[in-house]
Each structure stands twice: as C-alpha cells, then as structure tokens.
Write an enzyme that holds these catalytic residues in place. Structure first.
Site, PDB file in Angstrom:
ATOM      1  N   GLY A   1       0.796  -1.219   0.000  1.00 36.25           N
ATOM      2  CA  GLY A   1       0.000   0.000   0.000  1.00 36.25           C
ATOM      3  C   GLY A   1       0.828   1.268   0.000  1.00 36.25           C
ATOM      4  CB  ILE A   2       3.662   2.485   2.082  1.00 33.24           C
ATOM      5  CG1 ILE A   2       2.842   2.541   3.375  1.00 33.24           C
ATOM      6  CG2 ILE A   2       4.649   3.655   2.032  1.00 33.24           C
ATOM      7  CD1 ILE A   2       3.681   2.432   4.641  1.00 33.24           C
TER       8      ILE A   2
ATOM      9  CG  ASP B   1       6.763  -6.632  -3.834  1.00 34.34           C
ATOM     10  OD1 ASP B   1       6.451  -5.701  -3.072  1.00 34.34           O
ATOM     11  OD2 ASP B   1       6.676  -7.831  -3.512  1.00 34.34           O
TER      12      ASP B   1
ATOM     13  CG  ASP C   1      14.792 -11.703  -2.278  1.00 31.13           C
ATOM     14  OD1 ASP C   1      14.945 -10.798  -1.420  1.00 31.13           O
ATOM     15  OD2 ASP C   1      14.840 -12.916  -1.992  1.00 31.13           O
TER      16      ASP C   1
ATOM     17  CE1 TYR D   1       9.258  -2.382  10.384  1.00 31.19           C
ATOM     18  CE2 TYR D   1       8.669  -0.930  12.198  1.00 31.19           C
ATOM     19  CZ  TYR D   1       8.739  -1.182  10.845  1.00 31.19           C
ATOM     20  OH  TYR D   1       8.301  -0.239   9.950  1.00 31.19           O
TER      21      TYR D   1
ATOM     22  CE  LYS E   1      11.472  -0.027   8.556  1.00 32.67           C
ATOM     23  NZ  LYS E   1      11.663   0.151   7.103  1.00 32.67           N
TER      24      LYS E   1
ATOM     25  CB  VAL F   1       1.159   4.121   7.358  1.00 29.81           C
ATOM     26  CG1 VAL F   1       0.481   4.653   6.094  1.00 29.81           C
ATOM     27  CG2 VAL F   1       2.382   4.953   7.701  1.00 29.81           C
TER      28      VAL F   1
ATOM     29  CB  THR G   1      -1.340  -0.096   4.497  1.00 28.39           C
ATOM     30  OG1 THR G   1      -1.440  -1.045   5.572  1.00 28.39           O
ATOM     31  CG2 THR G   1      -0.003   0.620   4.595  1.00 28.39           C
TER      32      THR G   1
END
Length: 252
Positions: free
Chosen positions: A22-23, A42, A63, A156, A160, A189, A191
């Site tokens: 979505g982003i 993707d 990838d 995660y 980041k 977000v 999405t």
C-alpha cells in the site's frame, strides 16, 4: 515550479522497492502525478505486476536480499537508461517478541531485509549513479519506532534505527557524487491491510490514535508527498535527515 510531464526531458525514473504494498503504491502514484516514470520492484511477481498495471508503471520482480539479483537488475536498467531516484520502501514486520524471548534467527530475518537489503539497494544505486556521472536521490523509508520503542516490537524498531544510521552514512559519503540520501520516518500508517485489522471505531485504532497528538494514524497520502519532496530539487540542500511524519507522536 511546474511538474514535468511523462516522457518530457524533465521527467525522472523512480525505482520503488516494496512496490506491491500500500505505501509503495501510494508513493508511486505521487511520483507519477508529478510527471515521473515509476518502476515498482517487489519479490511477489503477481502482486507487483497487478499494481504496476493499475498505476501505469513498470513491474520488476526483485528480492532485495539477493545481492546478485540486485546487481543484475541495475545492469539491465542501465542498459535502457538511468534510474534517477531510489525509494527504499521494502521492509518486513514479521516477528514480535520480548528481548528475553525473541529467537536470534527471527531477529536476523528482519535485519536481512530491512537493513542488509536496504544497504544492498543503496550500494547498487550509488554505483549506477556514479557510473552515469553522479547525481540522483535516495529516500529510505524508516520508522519513528527507531526513536520511540514499543514493547515487543524491538526487532523491527532497531532495524529501522539502523536504517536511519545507514541513511546518514550513505549521505555523507555520497554527497561528493551529488547523490542526496534522506529518509522518511512514518508512525503507524493506515494501509489497506492495516485498516482492515484496525477499522475506525475499533479499540485497537483508538489505542493507537490516543498516542498521536493530531488524533489519528497517518494515511498513505500523508506519507507520499514527503518522499516526493525529499527527492525533488526543492530539497536540493537537504541530506542525511530522517523526517518524522507521525502526527506528533514523537512529542509524547
């Protein structure tokens, strides 16, 4: 400043990883609206092909954890012209766990995509741009989680934080080649997938929204303009920043 029209001398080629999500699609839509040509990359061939067809973009199965495949992709793209902008949007939030419980292999799987994959794309793009005479822009998609921890999401979020660090590293080294490197750091977000899991009025949505001074989670359309800006001439003197787009969540 007027936006270039598609195919004009001023239009750019923008490569967006994680382009089927979505982003990624929202970012591509914003660049296309500005007159640029978008390539969606993707690892999911069917999903990225469908997204590209819907947007009028080009699809690339890739990838980012496969360094040889990344090198080959840039060689193929260079044969058809230069890539002017790289948006490192691909990333995974695949595991949760406390610091006392998370398996190292699970942690490693996130680092492989979010950190090593991002680095691999930066390196390949930088070599591509240097061979073309320099210039260009990279925008990495980070997260405010790299600065504001949430229990259970440390794998995660630390990945980041590393993306922010790699952004500064690349920015200071690639500036000599006229390549600007920055990041956009969203909060949560909405999405399409996240909105299904946290519809408006749900307790989960209310809990997240309560942390955000502006009152709700970001829409994809709140994120994409910041990416386009950082890649644009208007941001020509900005390098090495990680721009929070979080509704003020980092203030709390």
């Amino acid at each position: 400043m007027t936006s270039p029209t598609p195919g004009s001398a001023g239009s750019r080629t923008v490569l967006i990883t994680g382009g089927a999500g979505g982003i990624g699609q929202g970012i591509a839509r914003a660049f296309i609206a500005a007159g640029d040509r978008a390539i969606l990359a993707d690892r999911d061939t069917a999903a990225v092909s469908a997204a590209a067809e819907a947007l009028g973009a080009e699809a690339l199965t890739l990838d980012i954890t496969d360094a040889a495949a990344v090198t080959q992709a840039f060689q193929s793209l260079a044969a058809r012209g230069s890539v002017d902008v790289l948006v490192n949007n691909a990333g995974i939030l695949s595991v949760h766990g406390a610091v006392t419980e998370l398996e190292p292999e699970a942690y490693r799987s996130i680092l492989e995509v979010n950190v090593i994959g991002t680095f691999t794309m930066i390196q390949a793009f930088a070599k591509h741009r240097i061979a073309a005479g320099g210039g260009g822009s990279i925008v990495n998609i980070s997260s405010i989680g790299g600065r504001q921890p949430t229990p259970g999401m440390g794998a995660y979020e630390s990945s980041k934080a590393a993306v922010d660090s790699v952004t500064r590293w690349a920015a200071i080294e690639l500036a000599a080649h006229g390549i600007r490197v920055n990041a956009v750091a969203p909060g949560p977000v909405l999405t399409p997938m996240l909105e299904m899991g946290m519809p408006e009025g749900s307790p989960a949505r209310a809990a997240w929204s309560s942390r955000i001074p502006l009152g709700d989670l970001a829409k994809v359309t709140d994120i994409a303009p910041s990416v386009v800006f950082l890649a644009s001439e208007q941001a020509g003197h900005i390098a090495g920043v990680s721009l929070a787009v979080d509704g003020g969540q980092l203030l709390t």
